[in-house]
Every structure is written in structure tokens, then in C-alpha cells.
Design an enzyme around this catalytic site. Structure first.
Site, mmCIF file in Angstrom:
data_model
loop_
_atom_site.group_PDB
_atom_site.id
_atom_site.type_symbol
_atom_site.label_atom_id
_atom_site.label_comp_id
_atom_site.label_asym_id
_atom_site.label_seq_id
_atom_site.Cartn_x
_atom_site.Cartn_y
_atom_site.Cartn_z
ATOM 1 N N GLU A 35 23.570 -6.400 -29.226
ATOM 2 C CA GLU A 35 23.900 -5.053 -29.728
ATOM 3 C C GLU A 35 25.039 -4.463 -28.896
ATOM 4 O OE1 GLU A 35 22.934 -2.916 -32.441
ATOM 5 O OE2 GLU A 35 24.689 -2.020 -31.509
ATOM 6 N N CYS A 44 20.587 3.258 -39.810
ATOM 7 C CA CYS A 44 19.424 3.988 -40.346
ATOM 8 C C CYS A 44 18.844 4.940 -39.303
ATOM 9 C CB CYS A 44 18.358 3.000 -40.816
ATOM 10 S SG CYS A 44 16.824 3.797 -41.308
ATOM 11 N N LYS A 53 16.998 12.644 -42.898
ATOM 12 C CA LYS A 53 15.706 13.170 -43.376
ATOM 13 C C LYS A 53 15.228 14.320 -42.505
ATOM 14 C CE LYS A 53 16.669 10.995 -45.916
ATOM 15 N NZ LYS A 53 17.664 9.937 -46.169
ATOM 16 N N ILE A 179 23.950 9.516 -50.668
ATOM 17 C CA ILE A 179 24.422 10.328 -49.537
ATOM 18 C C ILE A 179 24.962 11.670 -50.025
ATOM 19 C CG2 ILE A 179 26.143 10.469 -47.677
ATOM 20 C CD1 ILE A 179 25.750 7.546 -47.142
ATOM 21 N N ALA A 315 17.671 0.497 -46.298
ATOM 22 C CA ALA A 315 16.960 0.119 -45.072
ATOM 23 C C ALA A 315 15.752 -0.749 -45.409
ATOM 24 C CB ALA A 315 16.515 1.376 -44.332
ATOM 25 N N HIS A 438 -7.310 14.695 -59.192
ATOM 26 C CA HIS A 438 -6.891 15.969 -59.791
ATOM 27 C C HIS A 438 -7.193 17.109 -58.837
ATOM 28 C CE1 HIS A 438 -6.146 18.933 -62.908
ATOM 29 N NE2 HIS A 438 -7.317 19.496 -62.639
HETATM 30 P P1 NAD Z 1 26.858 5.147 -53.359
HETATM 31 O O1 NAD Z 1 27.600 3.936 -53.713
HETATM 32 O O2 NAD Z 1 25.404 5.248 -53.642
HETATM 33 O O3 NAD Z 1 27.535 6.416 -54.058
HETATM 34 C C1 NAD Z 1 28.895 6.692 -53.933
HETATM 35 C C2 NAD Z 1 29.325 7.490 -55.147
HETATM 36 O O4 NAD Z 1 30.670 7.866 -54.978
HETATM 37 C C3 NAD Z 1 29.248 6.675 -56.440
HETATM 38 O O5 NAD Z 1 28.510 7.402 -57.379
HETATM 39 C C4 NAD Z 1 30.699 6.506 -56.832
HETATM 40 O O6 NAD Z 1 30.898 6.483 -58.212
HETATM 41 C C5 NAD Z 1 31.334 7.737 -56.211
HETATM 42 N N1 NAD Z 1 32.768 7.604 -55.929
HETATM 43 C C6 NAD Z 1 33.415 6.548 -55.428
HETATM 44 N N2 NAD Z 1 34.737 6.815 -55.311
HETATM 45 C C7 NAD Z 1 34.907 8.095 -55.754
HETATM 46 C C8 NAD Z 1 36.032 8.955 -55.876
HETATM 47 N N3 NAD Z 1 37.259 8.545 -55.519
HETATM 48 N N4 NAD Z 1 35.837 10.189 -56.374
HETATM 49 C C9 NAD Z 1 34.610 10.605 -56.731
HETATM 50 N N5 NAD Z 1 33.514 9.826 -56.644
HETATM 51 C C10 NAD Z 1 33.662 8.601 -56.151
HETATM 52 O O7 NAD Z 1 27.166 5.379 -51.822
HETATM 53 P P2 NAD Z 1 26.658 6.471 -50.782
HETATM 54 O O8 NAD Z 1 25.963 7.604 -51.437
HETATM 55 O O9 NAD Z 1 27.849 6.753 -49.933
HETATM 56 O O10 NAD Z 1 25.603 5.643 -49.957
HETATM 57 C C11 NAD Z 1 25.987 4.435 -49.299
HETATM 58 C C12 NAD Z 1 24.878 3.430 -49.309
HETATM 59 O O11 NAD Z 1 23.803 3.882 -48.513
HETATM 60 C C13 NAD Z 1 24.329 3.192 -50.697
HETATM 61 O O12 NAD Z 1 24.056 1.835 -50.879
HETATM 62 C C14 NAD Z 1 23.075 3.979 -50.724
HETATM 63 O O13 NAD Z 1 22.098 3.480 -51.604
HETATM 64 C C15 NAD Z 1 22.619 3.909 -49.269
HETATM 65 N N6 NAD Z 1 21.852 5.116 -48.964
HETATM 66 C C16 NAD Z 1 20.570 5.162 -49.375
HETATM 67 C C17 NAD Z 1 19.841 6.309 -49.155
HETATM 68 C C18 NAD Z 1 18.432 6.355 -49.607
HETATM 69 O O14 NAD Z 1 17.879 5.320 -49.942
HETATM 70 N N7 NAD Z 1 17.828 7.533 -49.654
HETATM 71 C C19 NAD Z 1 20.421 7.407 -48.559
HETATM 72 C C20 NAD Z 1 21.729 7.326 -48.184
HETATM 73 C C21 NAD Z 1 22.450 6.167 -48.401
#
Ligand code: NAD
Length: 460
Positions: A35, A44, A53, A179, A315, A438
Site C-alpha cells: 500500500e 471506499c 455515508k 456520486i 465496494a 406489519h
Molecule cells: P457513474 O458512472 O455512476 O455516473 C456518472 C454520470 O455522469 C453518468 O450518468 C454519466 O452519463 C454522466 N456524465 C458523464 N459525462 C458527463 C458530462 N460531460 N455531462 C453530464 N453528465 C455526464 O459514476 P459516478 O457517479 O461518478 O460514480 C463512480 C463509480 O462509483 C460508479 O461505478 C458508481 O457505481 C460507484 N459508486 C457507487 C456508490 C454506491 O454504490 N452507493 C456511490 C458512489 C459511487
């Protein structure tokens, strides 16, 4: 140097890396994690799931306070942003310390430094060569920037959003994936004006279309402006503010000003500069190419988590990948992962969760599809907690459940039951026989299946 040979060396201590290491150690392997960061835990734990969170919990407290009169309580609150960040950091430190202790307790060695893959396989760390029977790449991912943009005071990614010095008064969020929607929730609940711009035709574009619609309606009600089908043409740091120019299809170009622009357009793999070429590891669009067993193109080199070219960057999918690889290295027979069976969760408000196929995917794959949609408003418990939403079930006609999709209160918890239902290929009438306690929110799932089995209880 003595003792520089291991059974398994894992590059990276994030969820994928530590899951691999912990399981391999449990199976009697001599394991080391390499690391480069001071703290163990990866994205994460250090700047992803866990701190976000924690922020969302502060946001939820504020929401409750703002709505307290609905439950007959006169309360008012103020956001103390430095304390919010402190609470978030406290949780992270606690979990880092727990993980560090667990890794030590399982007798996994931690080698500090930047590791590079070498032929053998082996890993080189600052001039040392560490040999291993198997090497597992778990180097993770980084937040992508839009082309031509750089992170600064006003143009940020989730990394900076988690530790802002002060709470902005307005934010433009580019991207309405997990995100984007989670930070839209945090900022909106803490009183920040939020606008979300999504390139694809709907927010939460990977989810079932009905979920996107329901979420968009709920966000609008909360005062979050979200625009889908939008092309961002310029993001300019104008010193005391940021200006974001965009164009929605068939509409006049617009420019919006805000304190901060959060770019949330996905994450890219950390696959450069880690010596992949030295060992014959091939890439697939910058992700490490793997087969169904997560083996790379090099013998005894595996990849798990965000760096691997798999369908999900989550994650918990990396937990499963890591444990599976460790078990394969230990000679166990492990089935390949059905990624559709891994639950997907977005901790926005309302929450979004799903498992299995969307209605569109099920139809594309030629299934004879039946669906049902249950509205949480029917449930007493949903009325008591003051939240709405839907449960949508997609099933094969006279066949198993193909997908469960939810927007609403605590659906990131409820999806655990849906995960069992989907993965055990249950049929709707079988699930309909299982009565739910319920009054609870879990009745949302129960009622959806009663309805799909042709015997709705509280709906028509
Ligand atoms: P994502 O790929 O889920 O979403 C990115 C979004 O940005 C997409 O909907 C895309 O269409 C949009 N986008 C891309 N380029 C754009 C532009 N130029 N203008 C406007 N919109 C645009 O990615 P994220 O939300 O950044 O998350 C990254 C990764 O981390 C993902 O794989 C996600 O699933 C994971 N993540 C998961 C969780 C969770 O499980 N709760 C939380 C955070 C992130």
C-alpha cells in the site's frame, strides 16, 4: 533480504485488496498487502462509501429537524460544517483502525510503498523484489475529470467535496450517477442550492426507467433542480464563482453560476505505472482485462475491484471478487460471478436500489415479461416515516423473478431481501406466501409480490 517470498501479494488495500488478503490468510496462505498510502482502506473507506455515508447521515438529521413539526416536535437546527466533517473523519478513523487491526490479527504483512508488477510474478516496492506464487492487482480507481478541466478551489470531484473547508451556498453537479445524486442529497439537505446536469436522457440512467422518473419527481419536490439530456459546453472558474454553460436538447444555451462545480462523471482505473507491461497483463479500455475467474492475461496474476474490467465498480462487488480469487488461489472451485445478482444502491434521498434486470433489459433478452409497481404511500409505516416511493418487480410470465427495483425509504436495506429472491430464482407466488412483519417498510416487497401473484391485499 530474508522472507520476501509470499503465497499471495496484493497490490492495494481497498475493499477488493483487503477482502482478497483476509480470505487468503484465512485459508492458510502467507499474504502481504502493498500500500502506498499512509492509511489502509482505499477509496471506499478513505474517500468514498464510508465518509459519504457519514455526510449523508448528518444531512438526514438536518432533514428530520427541518420537518420535525410533521411529528409534533418544535425543533430547529443549524449546520456546523466543520463539525460535520469532524464527525465524518471520526467514523473513517475508527474504521481504518478496525481494518488495520483485523489485517494484523490475520497475520497479513503490510508493505509500505508503491508497488509495481514484475515478471515471475513478483512485485517491486522501492527497489525491493517481493516474490509471490500469485499476485492480485487491486489498485482501484480515481475520479474522472472532464477533458480540459483541472481540480481547483471551485472545480472539484468527490475527493474534495468530502472535506470542503466551508459549505458552499450553491453547487452545480455534473453527472447524475450514484456520486452525483448522493452529493445532491447532502448539499440540498444542508441548505445548499443544487443543480444537477446529466448528459444521458434521465437521471440515474443505469436504473430501470420507472426509478429514474420517480427519483426525478422526488428530487424536484425537495428543490433539487435536475436536468437530463444536457450537454455541458464550458466550466469556467471565474475567481469568486464558477460558471457552467450547458445546452439541453431543443433549448437555448444556458449559463449557471455557483460557488462550486462538482464533477461526478465516473471513475477511471488506476492501471498506469503499475508495471503491467512487465508481466504481460493486457488492458481492456484501460481496465485490466480478466476472464470470468478474474485471472488476467498473465499466469498467476489476478485483478479485482475497480481496476478490473468487470461490469460493476462497487465496494461490495469487490468483496465478492476478492474472496473468490483468494478461494481459487487456494484451489477451491468457485462459481463465476453473476453481476446482475449483485445489488446496486444509491444513498440519495429518496434512496434507490435494485437487483437483477431492468424491464428494458429483460425485454431485450427476449423474456416474456410481467411487471408490477407498488407505491409505498399505501403502507402505514411509510406514512409514519413520511416518505414515498415505489417497488417495481419484473418477472418472467409463469416464471422466476428477473429484477426488483426500488426508490424510497431505506430501500438500500430492503434490497437484501430482493437479492435473495433474485439469486434463488424465486417465483412470485412463492414469495407472495412469505408474510412480512406489519407495520414495516418491508411490506413494500411483500405487497408487490402479492399483487404480482394475483392476490393484492392493500391495493386493487
Ligand atoms: P457513474 O458512472 O455512476 O455516473 C456518472 C454520470 O455522469 C453518468 O450518468 C454519466 O452519463 C454522466 N456524465 C458523464 N459525462 C458527463 C458530462 N460531460 N455531462 C453530464 N453528465 C455526464 O459514476 P459516478 O457517479 O461518478 O460514480 C463512480 C463509480 O462509483 C460508479 O461505478 C458508481 O457505481 C460507484 N459508486 C457507487 C456508490 C454506491 O454504490 N452507493 C456511490 C458512489 C459511487
Amino acid at each position: 533480504m530474508a522472507d520476501e517470498t509470499y503465497d499471495v501479494v496484493v497490490l492495494g488495500s481497498g475493499t477488493g485488496g483487503y477482502a482478497t488478503a483476509l480470505r487468503a490468510a484465512e485459508l492458510g496462505k502467507r499474504v502481504a498487502i502493498v500500500e502506498r498510502e499512509e492509511r489502509l482502506g482505499g477509496t471506499c473507506l478513505l474517500r468514498g462509501c464510508i465518509p459519504s455515508k457519514a455526510l449523508l447521515e448528518s444531512a438526514a438529521v438536518m432533514d428530520r429537524i427541518n420537518r420535525s413539526q410533521e411529528w409534533g416536535i418544535n425543533a430547529s437546527g443549524q449546520v456546523d460544517w466543520p463539525k460535520v466533517v469532524e464527525a465524518e473523519r471520526h467514523i473513517v478513523e475508527k474504521k481504518v483502525s478496525g481494518l488495520t487491526g483485523l489485517i494484523k490479527a490475520r497475520k497479513v504483512d503490510v508493505i509500505r510503498g508503491t508497488g509495481k508488477l514484475a515478471a515471475g510474478p513478483a512485485v517491486q516496492v522501492d527497489g525491493r523484489t517481493i516474490r509471490a506464487t500469485d499476485v492480485v492487482l487491486a489498485t482501484g480507481s480515481y475520479p474522472r475529470m472532464l477533458p480540459g478541466l483541472e481540480v481547483g478551489d471551485r472545480i472539484i470531484t468527490s475527493d474534495q467535496a468530502l472535506v470542503l473547508d466551508s459549505l458552499p451556498s450553491s453547487v452545480v453537479i455534473i453527472g447524475a450517477g450514484a456520486i452525483g445524486l448522493e452529493f445532491a442529497t447532502v448539499f440540498n439537505s444542508l441548505g445548499v442550492k443544487v443543480r444537477v446536469l446529466e448528459a444521458l436522457p434521465r437521471i440515474a440512467p443505469l436504473e430501470d426507467e420507472d426509478l429514474s422518473k420517480e427519483a426525478a419527481r422526488a428530487f424536484k419536490k425537495k428543490g433539487i433542480d435536475s436536468f437530463a439530456g444536457v450537454q455541458v459546453t464550458e466550466v469556467k472558474d471565474a475567481g469568486d464563482r464558477v460558471e457552467v454553460a450547458y445546452r439541453a436538447e431543443g433549448k437555448e444555451p444556458q449559463t449557471v453560476e455557483a460557488d462550486v462545480c462538482l464533477v461526478a462523471v465516473g471513475r477511471g482505473p488506476n492501471s498506469e505505472g503499475i508495471g503491467l507491461e512487465n508481466a504481460g497483463v493486457e488492458l481492456d479500455r484501460k481496465y485490466v482485462k480478466v476472464d470470468g475467474t478474474l485471472q488476467t492475461t498473465a499466469s498467476h496474476v489476478w485483478a479485482v475491484g475497480d481496476v478490473a474490467a468487470t461490469p460493476l465498480q462497487l465496494a461490495h462487488s469487490s468483496f465478492l471478487e476478492g474472496m473468490s480469487v483468494a478461494e481459487r488461489i487456494a484451489g477451491q472451485e468457485v462459481p463465476e460471478i453473476d453481476y446482475a445478482g449483485i445489488p446496486r444502491v444509491t444513498f440519495s434521498s429518496p434512496e434507490i436500489s435494485s437487483v437483477g434486470l431492468t424491464e428494458a433489459q429483460a425485454r431485450e433478452r427476449g423474456h416474456d415479461v410481467v411487471t408490477t409497481k407498488f407505491n409505498f404511500q399505501v403502507l402505514a409505516k411509510a406514512n409514519i416515516v413520511g416518505e414515498g416511493g415505489i417497488v417495481k418487480v419484473v418477472a418472467e410470465k409463469e416464471g422466476p423473478v428477473l429484477g426488483v427495483h426500488m426508490v424510497g425509504p431505506h430501500v438500500t436495506e430492503l434490497v437484501a431481501e430482493a437479492t435473495l429472491i433474485y439469486n434463488w430464482e424465486a417465483w412470485p407466488p412463492d414469495v407472495a406466501r412469505l408474510i412480512h412483519p406489519h407495520p414495516t417498510l418491508s411490506e413494500g416487497i411483500g405487497e408487490a409480490f402479492l399483487s404480482l401473484a394475483g392476490k393484492p391485499l392493500h391495493t386493487m
